[in-house]
Design an enzyme around this catalytic site. Structure first.
Site, PDB file in Angstrom:
ATOM      1  N   ASP A 195      -9.169  -0.592  -1.555  1.00  8.91           N
ATOM      2  CA  ASP A 195      -8.130  -0.381  -3.043  1.00  8.91           C
ATOM      3  C   ASP A 195      -8.520   1.016  -3.618  1.00  8.91           C
ATOM      4  O   ASP A 195      -8.188   1.914  -3.059  1.00  8.91           O
ATOM      5  CB  ASP A 195      -7.610  -1.234  -4.113  1.00  8.91           C
ATOM      6  N   ASN A 241     -11.753  -2.666   4.909  1.00 10.16           N
ATOM      7  CA  ASN A 241     -11.136  -3.275   4.566  1.00 10.16           C
ATOM      8  C   ASN A 241     -12.275  -5.024   4.880  1.00 10.16           C
ATOM      9  O   ASN A 241     -12.372  -5.613   3.967  1.00 10.16           O
ATOM     10  CB  ASN A 241      -9.662  -4.094   4.798  1.00 10.16           C
ATOM     11  N   ASP A 243      -5.181  10.591   7.601  1.00 10.33           N
ATOM     12  CA  ASP A 243      -5.448   9.409   7.672  1.00 10.33           C
ATOM     13  C   ASP A 243      -6.801   8.866   7.788  1.00 10.33           C
ATOM     14  O   ASP A 243      -8.213   9.362   8.433  1.00 10.33           O
ATOM     15  CB  ASP A 243      -4.810   8.378   8.999  1.00 10.33           C
ATOM     16  N   GLU A 273      -2.716   4.452   4.193  1.00 10.04           N
ATOM     17  CA  GLU A 273      -3.567   4.933   4.093  1.00 10.04           C
ATOM     18  C   GLU A 273      -3.765   5.802   4.611  1.00 10.04           C
ATOM     19  O   GLU A 273      -4.245   6.807   5.067  1.00 10.04           O
ATOM     20  CB  GLU A 273      -5.238   4.407   4.743  1.00 10.04           C
TER      21      GLU A 273
HETATM   22  P1  GH3 Z   1      -7.484   4.658  13.029  1.00  7.02           P
HETATM   23  O1  GH3 Z   1      -5.927   5.037  11.837  1.00  7.02           O
HETATM   24  O2  GH3 Z   1      -8.903   5.094  12.896  1.00  7.02           O
HETATM   25  O3  GH3 Z   1      -6.618   4.358  13.966  1.00  7.02           O
HETATM   26  O4  GH3 Z   1      -7.831   2.582  12.021  1.00  7.02           O
HETATM   27  P2  GH3 Z   1      -7.320   1.703  11.063  1.00  7.02           P
HETATM   28  O5  GH3 Z   1      -7.803   1.240  10.802  1.00  7.02           O
HETATM   29  O6  GH3 Z   1      -7.371   2.888   9.518  1.00  7.02           O
HETATM   30  O7  GH3 Z   1      -5.700   2.274  11.430  1.00  7.02           O
HETATM   31  P3  GH3 Z   1      -4.708   1.088  11.184  1.00  7.02           P
HETATM   32  O8  GH3 Z   1      -3.501   2.384  10.382  1.00  7.02           O
HETATM   33  O9  GH3 Z   1      -3.857   0.274  12.518  1.00  7.02           O
HETATM   34  O10 GH3 Z   1      -4.580   0.232   9.476  1.00  7.02           O
HETATM   35  C1  GH3 Z   1      -4.499   0.811   8.699  1.00  7.02           C
HETATM   36  C2  GH3 Z   1      -5.063  -0.622   7.680  1.00  7.02           C
HETATM   37  O11 GH3 Z   1      -5.272  -0.352   6.262  1.00  7.02           O
HETATM   38  C3  GH3 Z   1      -3.977  -1.433   7.910  1.00  7.02           C
HETATM   39  C4  GH3 Z   1      -3.900  -1.907   6.616  1.00  7.02           C
HETATM   40  O12 GH3 Z   1      -4.867  -3.535   6.215  1.00  7.02           O
HETATM   41  C5  GH3 Z   1      -4.581  -1.289   5.250  1.00  7.02           C
HETATM   42  N1  GH3 Z   1      -3.822  -0.823   4.476  1.00  7.02           N
HETATM   43  C6  GH3 Z   1      -2.903  -0.539   4.216  1.00  7.02           C
HETATM   44  N2  GH3 Z   1      -2.219  -0.251   2.970  1.00  7.02           N
HETATM   45  C7  GH3 Z   1      -3.203  -0.740   2.384  1.00  7.02           C
HETATM   46  C8  GH3 Z   1      -3.559  -1.102   1.303  1.00  7.02           C
HETATM   47  O13 GH3 Z   1      -2.913  -0.210  -0.015  1.00  7.02           O
HETATM   48  N3  GH3 Z   1      -4.584  -1.183   0.989  1.00  7.02           N
HETATM   49  C9  GH3 Z   1      -5.144  -1.461   1.522  1.00  7.02           C
HETATM   50  N4  GH3 Z   1      -6.755  -2.116   1.082  1.00  7.02           N
HETATM   51  N5  GH3 Z   1      -5.729  -1.712   2.263  1.00  7.02           N
HETATM   52  C10 GH3 Z   1      -4.530  -1.106   2.940  1.00  7.02           C
HETATM   53 MG    MG Z   2      -2.746   4.142   9.403  1.00  5.28          MG
HETATM   54 MG    MG Z   3      -6.495   4.794   9.975  1.00  6.27          MG
HETATM   55 MG    MG Z   4      -3.893   3.933  12.196  1.00  4.63          MG
END
Ligand code: GH3
Ligand code: MG
Ligand code: MG
Ligand code: MG
Ligand code: MG
Length: 303
Positions: free
Chosen positions: A197, A188, A180, A223
């Site tokens: 992306d 983002n 992850d 992600e």
């Molecule tokens: P951590 O994993 O370190 O705890 O923090 P994080 O900020 O990575 O964790 P979190 O799982 O809270 O956030 C994941 C983010 O990924 C939220 C969402 O907007 C973004 N995301 C999910 N799918 C996509 C995608 O297909 N494209 C983009 N650009 N962003 C995405």
């Molecule tokens: Mg995640």
């Molecule tokens: Mg994450």
């Molecule tokens: Mg997370």
């Protein structure tokens, strides 16, 4: 598209007549011939043939034997074969159909009918090929993540099932890595969703480069990615995960992402082991390990 026809008949005059008729309508650009089933089969093995016209009564190997032999081979399943028969009787036709004939032309043949039947077979073959191609494309689409072109979650779950069974049967270890991106939300927020992306596709490329031919990588969630590593004991999975962690951290981004450094956290689990006896527990252990990696400060591999 260049097309090739093969005419098999023991009568030289009949072969010539058929070839002359076919050349007159230019459906093909390569014309092959053979005087019996055995030679015809050899020609077939050495050339890419699109349609066969084949006599029934021939020395050495007759049309029935020829049909049976060629239909037994996977690569000739869809090849149209029109049988030339002097006999109008229905038993011959039924036997021919059962052995894989696509159609019949009765001798002495009418040139118009011969050409019409050839055209129909070529057209049906064309439709069949198109259907096959679009089925393959649909299959690929249905197992692929559109953004990263890694496998999607659905295919991952199918393959986990298969690999888990294989591993149980053979007693070979099966490892799973869930990774992850750390603080992806910030990426983002800073660069925009579109650049986010792009980070995902770049990470997918890094992952892909690390894979051995029998590994599988999938986009598991937004992600989050999963690596399925068959025949991989835990220490090997840990070192693959660690190498990947370093590669991601060291990746030099370009363009509008210049200067960006991303890190990933990874959770590893291996079947069989003390707490992993099912697919569910394999995922649970990897997921819990990932959670520990996050809790422990991120940018690390946990077991
Ligand atoms: P951590 O994993 O370190 O705890 O923090 P994080 O900020 O990575 O964790 P979190 O799982 O809270 O956030 C994941 C983010 O990924 C939220 C969402 O907007 C973004 N995301 C999910 N799918 C996509 C995608 O297909 N494209 C983009 N650009 N962003 C995405
Ligand atoms: Mg995640
Ligand atoms: Mg994450
Ligand atoms: Mg997370
Ligand atoms: Mg004959």
């Amino acid at each position: 598209m260049k097309k090739t026809v093969l005419v098999i008949d023991d009568s030289d005059t009949l072969r010539e007549e058929i070839l002359r008729t076919l050349k007159g309508v230019s459906l093909f650009d390569t014309y092959l011939e053979a005087a019996d089933g055995l030679d015809g089969f050899k020609v077939l093995l050495n050339n890419r043939v699109d349609l066969v016209l084949c006599d029934l009564e021939m020395p050495r190997m007759d049309g029935f034997r020829f049909l049976t032999m060629m239909r037994a081979r996977e690569e000739f399943q869809d090849l149209p074969v029109i049988i030339l028969t002097g006999r109008e009787d229905r038993d011959t036709k039924i036997r021919g159909l059962e052995q894989g004939a696509s159609d019949f032309v009765t001798k002495p043949f009418d040139t118009g009918e011969l050409v019409a039947r050839v055209r129909v077979q070529l057209k049906m073959k064309g439709l069949q090929d198109e259907l096959k191609r679009s089925n393959e494309m649909l299959r690929t689409l249905s197992i692929t993540d559109p953004l990263t072109h890694l496998h999607n979650r659905r295919h991952l779950m199918e393959m986990v099932d298969k690999e888990f069974q294989r591993s149980s049967r053979k007693g070979a270890p099966l490892s799973l890595v869930i990774l992850d991106i750390d603080y992806f939300k910030k990426i983002n927020d800073t660069y925009g969703h579109q650049e986010g992306d792009r980070v995902l596709t770049i990470l997918a490329d890094i992952v892909r480069r690390r894979l051995r031919s029998y590994d599988l990588a999938a986009r598991y969630g937004g992600e989050e990615f999963v690596l399925l590593l068959p025949e991989t004991p835990v220490h090997e999975a840990l070192s693959i995960a660690e190498r990947l962690r370093l590669e991601v951290q060291e990746h030099v981004f370009e363009g509008s992402l210049t200067g960006l450094v991303i890190t990933i956290s990874l959770g590893v689990a291996t079947y069989p082991s003390s707490r992993v006896e099912s697919i569910d527990s394999l995922f649970r252990q990897a997921d819990e390990a990932l959670y520990r990696a996050k809790q422990g400060g991120r940018n690390r591999v946990e077991l």
